[in-house]
Design an enzyme around this catalytic site. Structure first.
Site, PDB file in Angstrom:
ATOM      1  N   HIS A   1       0.841  -1.197   0.000  1.00 27.61           N
ATOM      2  CA  HIS A   1       0.000   0.000   0.000  1.00 27.61           C
ATOM      3  C   HIS A   1       0.873   1.243   0.000  1.00 27.61           C
ATOM      4  O   HIS A   1       1.833   1.347   0.775  1.00 27.61           O
ATOM      5  CB  HIS A   1      -0.924   0.016   1.220  1.00 27.61           C
ATOM      6  CG  HIS A   1      -1.800   1.234   1.279  1.00 27.61           C
ATOM      7  ND1 HIS A   1      -2.813   1.459   0.373  1.00 27.61           N
ATOM      8  CD2 HIS A   1      -1.799   2.309   2.122  1.00 27.61           C
ATOM      9  CE1 HIS A   1      -3.415   2.605   0.663  1.00 27.61           C
ATOM     10  NE2 HIS A   1      -2.801   3.142   1.706  1.00 27.61           N
ATOM     11  N   SER A   2       0.557   2.202  -0.867  1.00 31.67           N
ATOM     12  CA  SER A   2       1.251   3.480  -0.939  1.00 31.67           C
ATOM     13  C   SER A   2       2.738   3.247  -1.209  1.00 31.67           C
ATOM     14  O   SER A   2       3.099   2.688  -2.249  1.00 31.67           O
ATOM     15  CB  SER A   2       1.004   4.263   0.350  1.00 31.67           C
ATOM     16  OG  SER A   2       1.308   5.641   0.188  1.00 31.67           O
ATOM     17  N   MET A   3       3.644   3.643  -0.309  1.00 38.52           N
ATOM     18  CA  MET A   3       5.058   3.339  -0.516  1.00 38.52           C
ATOM     19  C   MET A   3       5.252   1.834  -0.702  1.00 38.52           C
ATOM     20  O   MET A   3       6.080   1.393  -1.506  1.00 38.52           O
ATOM     21  CB  MET A   3       5.908   3.819   0.655  1.00 38.52           C
ATOM     22  CG  MET A   3       7.399   3.521   0.491  1.00 38.52           C
ATOM     23  SD  MET A   3       8.364   3.619   2.016  1.00 38.52           S
ATOM     24  CE  MET A   3       7.987   2.039   2.776  1.00 38.52           C
TER      25      MET A   3
END
Length: 265
Positions: free
Chosen positions: A109-111
């Site tokens: 998720h995200s990074m």
């Protein structure tokens, strides 16, 4: 720097010694046998493997959720966190190399989405067994220009305000200034992983790719999520959910239902 004083190095301890690239460091909930289907989960900036701990009880018994712990957090707090994507991925690829066999999938998720994607490319480069599926969420496709405001060098109060605005971090944590002072160096390093990343063109993956997004996520809109399709020759799917950047916290069961399917054949 005073002579004779060693500084922490990424993936090493505070005295400068190597931490050891073993899977045990990266898999704090245990190393599962490679004969079972596994879902490796990579955290977002500032988060730890604990973010995915509840997921371990939300999947069928024949599938194992494996939260991954990068250096610099939780029981690895004595190790310096990485602040560049390439070295972080190299560390994880080495530490988890024996796990890249059998039936497994990657999720971030995200990074963590960026890390999972680059790890899939590194696995391909080494010739290891590829994941049966790559799942990502909450991040624009890596090949797109980064148009978001850089956060890594913001003053502490301003950075905490940005984190609060994203959601996902308990208010009680944000109000604990001493705790936040301890967390900010890790957060800045993780943000640097994301914000200094430069996409290197390679042939698309053959791995099936599914992208999850939140309808109100200001950091990854639908168009930016759809652009992930260019990064695979395999089947591609997107799924949008109500919520902002951390929509995954409210929809974890739905996400896991979809992620478990390719692992169970």
């Amino acid at each position: 720097m005073s002579e004779g004083v060693k500084q922490p190095v990424p993936g090493g301890t505070a005295d400068g010694s190597a931490a050891g690239n073993t899977a045990g460091l990266c898999l704090p909930f245990g190393e599962p046998p490679t004969t079972v289907p596994r879902l490796f989960c990579f955290p977002s900036a500032g988060a730890s493997a604990a973010a995915y701990a509840p997921w371990r009880t939300l999947v069928p018994q024949d599938v194992t959720v494996c939260p991954v712990q990068p250096p610099g957090r939780a029981e690895r707090f004595r190790e310096a966190p990485y602040d560049r994507c390439g070295p972080l991925v190299a560390h994880l690829a080495s530490a988890l190399s024996e796990q890249f066999t059998g039936t497994y999938a990657l999720y971030g998720h995200s990074m963590g989405a960026l890390v999972a994607f680059e790890l899939a490319r590194e696995i391909r480069r080494t010739g290891a067994t590829p994941p049966v599926h790559l799942f990502v969420s909450g991040r624009a496709a890596p090949q797109l220009p980064d148009v978001l405001r850089p956060l890594r060098d913001l003053p502490a109060e301003e950075l905490i305000g940005e984190v609060a605005g994203m959601g996902g971090t308990p208010e009680a944590v944000l109000r604990e200034r001493e705790l936040m002072e301890l967390l900010l160096p890790l957060l800045r390093a993780d943000l640097s992983v994301n914000e200094t990343y430069r996409y290197g063109p390679q042939p698309p993956l053959d791995t099936p790719l599914t992208v999850f997004g939140g309808h109100r996520d200001p950091r990854a809109g639908r168009t930016e999520l759809l652009a992930w399709e260019d990064l695979t020759r395999g089947p591609f799917r997107t799924r949008m959910f109500p919520g902002g950047h951390f929509f995954i916290n409210d929809w974890s069961q739905e996400l896991l239902k979809m992620m478990v399917m390719p692992l169970r054949g």
